[in-house]
Every structure is written in structure tokens, then in C-alpha cells.
Design an enzyme around this catalytic site. Sequence first.
Site, short mmCIF file in Angstrom:
data_model
loop_
_atom_site.label_atom_id
_atom_site.label_comp_id
_atom_site.label_asym_id
_atom_site.label_seq_id
_atom_site.Cartn_x
_atom_site.Cartn_y
_atom_site.Cartn_z
N SER A 40 0.80 -1.22 0.00
CA SER A 40 0.00 0.00 0.00
C SER A 40 0.84 1.28 0.00
O SER A 40 0.33 2.35 -0.34
CB SER A 40 -0.95 0.01 1.20
OG SER A 40 -0.23 -0.12 2.41
N ASP A 329 -2.61 8.56 7.45
CA ASP A 329 -3.59 7.79 8.21
C ASP A 329 -2.85 7.00 9.30
O ASP A 329 -1.77 7.41 9.73
CB ASP A 329 -4.44 6.89 7.29
CG ASP A 329 -3.60 5.89 6.49
OD1 ASP A 329 -2.43 5.65 6.86
OD2 ASP A 329 -4.12 5.34 5.49
N HIS A 332 0.19 5.12 6.82
CA HIS A 332 0.83 5.60 5.59
C HIS A 332 1.29 7.05 5.69
O HIS A 332 0.55 7.90 6.22
CB HIS A 332 -0.14 5.46 4.42
CG HIS A 332 -0.65 4.06 4.25
ND1 HIS A 332 -1.88 3.66 4.73
CD2 HIS A 332 -0.07 2.96 3.70
CE1 HIS A 332 -2.05 2.37 4.47
NE2 HIS A 332 -0.97 1.93 3.84
#
Length: 365
Positions: A40, A329, A332
Site C-alpha cells: 500500500s 492515516d 501511511h
Amino acid sequence: MEGVFRTWWALCAVFLVLHYDGYRAKADPEVPCYFIFGDSLVDNGNNNQLQSLARADYLPYGIDFGGPTGRFTNGKTTVDVIAELLGFDDYISPYATARGQDILRGVNFASAAAGIREETGRQLGGRVSFSGQVRNYQNVAQQYVNLLGDEDRAADYLSKCIVSIGLGSNDYLNNYFMPQYYSTSNEYTPEQYADDLIQRYTEQLRILYNYGARKFVLIGVGQIGCSPNELAQNSPDGRTCVSRINAANQIFNNKLRSLVGEFNGNTPDAKFVYVNAYGIFQDLIDNSARYGLRVTNAGCCGVGRNNGQITCLPFQTPCANRDEYAFWDAFHPTETANIVVGRRSYSAESPSDTYPIDIRRLAQL
């Protein structure tokens, strides 16, 4: 009068030639293509069509990128920054949508929640593991033969491209340190687990090498123990990084760096580079004021934790001062942090940033 016009036209011609040459030089990247493998941290849309909780195709993700694309941040990822520095005039397309001649610029195979181990991230739903991403690369490499005419031309072209790999975070975050879903922490010591990951990693590197890859960038695992999620759940004061997690990450990183040395010694026609993302991010946290950061222990967007989800809640308004946050977040980084890591990966500011050379010099080889 005729001489004046002749001179004027000559000057115009020179201007057009210089302008065209300058544009052409700007448009030519330092390498013909850039292949990206990862999770991610660098996914740019491959998970958008998967049945998965690991998706970022909604606002506020992409709020500073013109809208959501599947990137797990407010703007650019580290590989977006690296692509810019390599001279690409656009970002590398995700495998899910890359078609035709577009793949000659490279492909982003990254998938959120993906790991080196096959089972990693399964509680989040669909994802493409490292081996699955490598299979997708094999498919693309075969397409290069058709697009470029024959195997020799494809092999020559691929040998000049950069392959960057950033995997391992989820093997700790969504596997080893998640005993409610996985048994690996009972089966392996941190040392044994790192050995297992490196063995699997090595197998995939050999496949990539056999399919033409020659310029490798292996990106170490970052400081998972310093993420807002871990600080909130496992830090005694909400600010001190979780040492047992970071210590395990460092065992893996040290073995990955050693692997770079081994491959450089055993494959003279290829070059491997290690990027010390852990150390770069450590500097970013320790010297946050230097980078204009004020908040390093909390995310900028509101997050939800139902069913293990730790991504931004849909359509919530994030903080306005996003450039002052290290994290977007619960896990990340923000674009601000990604720019720092991307730039220092491309052109090392410290001898410890990359080993044995940086991406800029790798591109020149």
C-alpha cells in the site's frame, strides 16, 4: 530588407531547434522503464477492483492529487517522486489498467496488503502477493517481445530498466504481529522469520533476473513501530516507538542489505541497490523541524477500526495543515514525508541512505 528577413528566419529556425531539443531532452527519462513491486505504500490503483478492505479509491485519499486514484496518501507516493526524478513525464500506470505501448514505460504491480508470504494480509481480503506481482511482470515481459520485435531487443530494453521492490511491512504488520489471525510468531523467532522472508524474496528476485531485470532497488521496511496505529495501541506514552516491532524489522532489513551484497558479488551483469527507508524515516522523525513537520505521532485523516480497517473514513475532512504531518492515516506517510524518502532514495544525502550507490547512479550505469 531581404537580408533582415533572412536573418529573422534564421534566428527563428535556431530558436525552434533549441526549443525542440530542450523539450526532447526533458522528455527523455534516464531509464526507458520503471517497474514497481510493493504494497500500500506504493499501490496506485491495483486494488481498486478487488474485494478488499485495503482500498483507497475514495476521498479524502488523493485530496492533493486531483482526486482518489488508489494511492494511500493525500498526494504523491515515494515511487511517484522517484519517477519524476528519473525524468518520466507521467506517473507509471498500475498493472490493472496498463495497456499496449503504455507498458513500455514500465508498470506498477504493487498491491495493498500484499506480502512476501502468500497468506499475509488475507484478513483484509483480495490482494496480489509478491509472487503474484512477479507473475504479472512475467506476462508484461512476454508482451515486450511482441512490442519490440524479438527476444534480444526485449532483453536489451529490460536490462536498462529499474525494478524497485518494497515489500515486507505487511509480513510483520498483517502477519507476524497479528497472532489472532496468524501462527507465525509461535512458529518462528524474529531471526527465523526474517530468514524465511529473505529466502522467499530471493526466489522471486531470481525469477525477475531470469526474465530480464538487471537494475534492482530493494527498499527496506520502515518503522512500523512508530506508526500512529502502533503508538496508540502499544506505546506506553503514545510517542515512544514500539521497540519489539522495530527490532524485528531491523533484523529483516539487515538481512536484505546483506542480500544486496551477495547478489552484487554473484551476478556481475546486474546491479542491486538497498534503500534504507528505516533510517531515512528515523531522521525525518528525529529532525522533524528541519522538514517542517510538527506532528509525527498521529494521522491527518480520521480512521476507522471496524474489521481491522485502519484507513481514512470515507469523505471525512482531513486536517488543513497536511504538509506538517508525517503520517496521513494510521500507517501511511503524507506526501510531505514521501517526498523526503523519494528524494533521498534517488540521491542519497547521507552515506547510510543507500547501499552501495543511490538510484541516480544506478540509472547512469
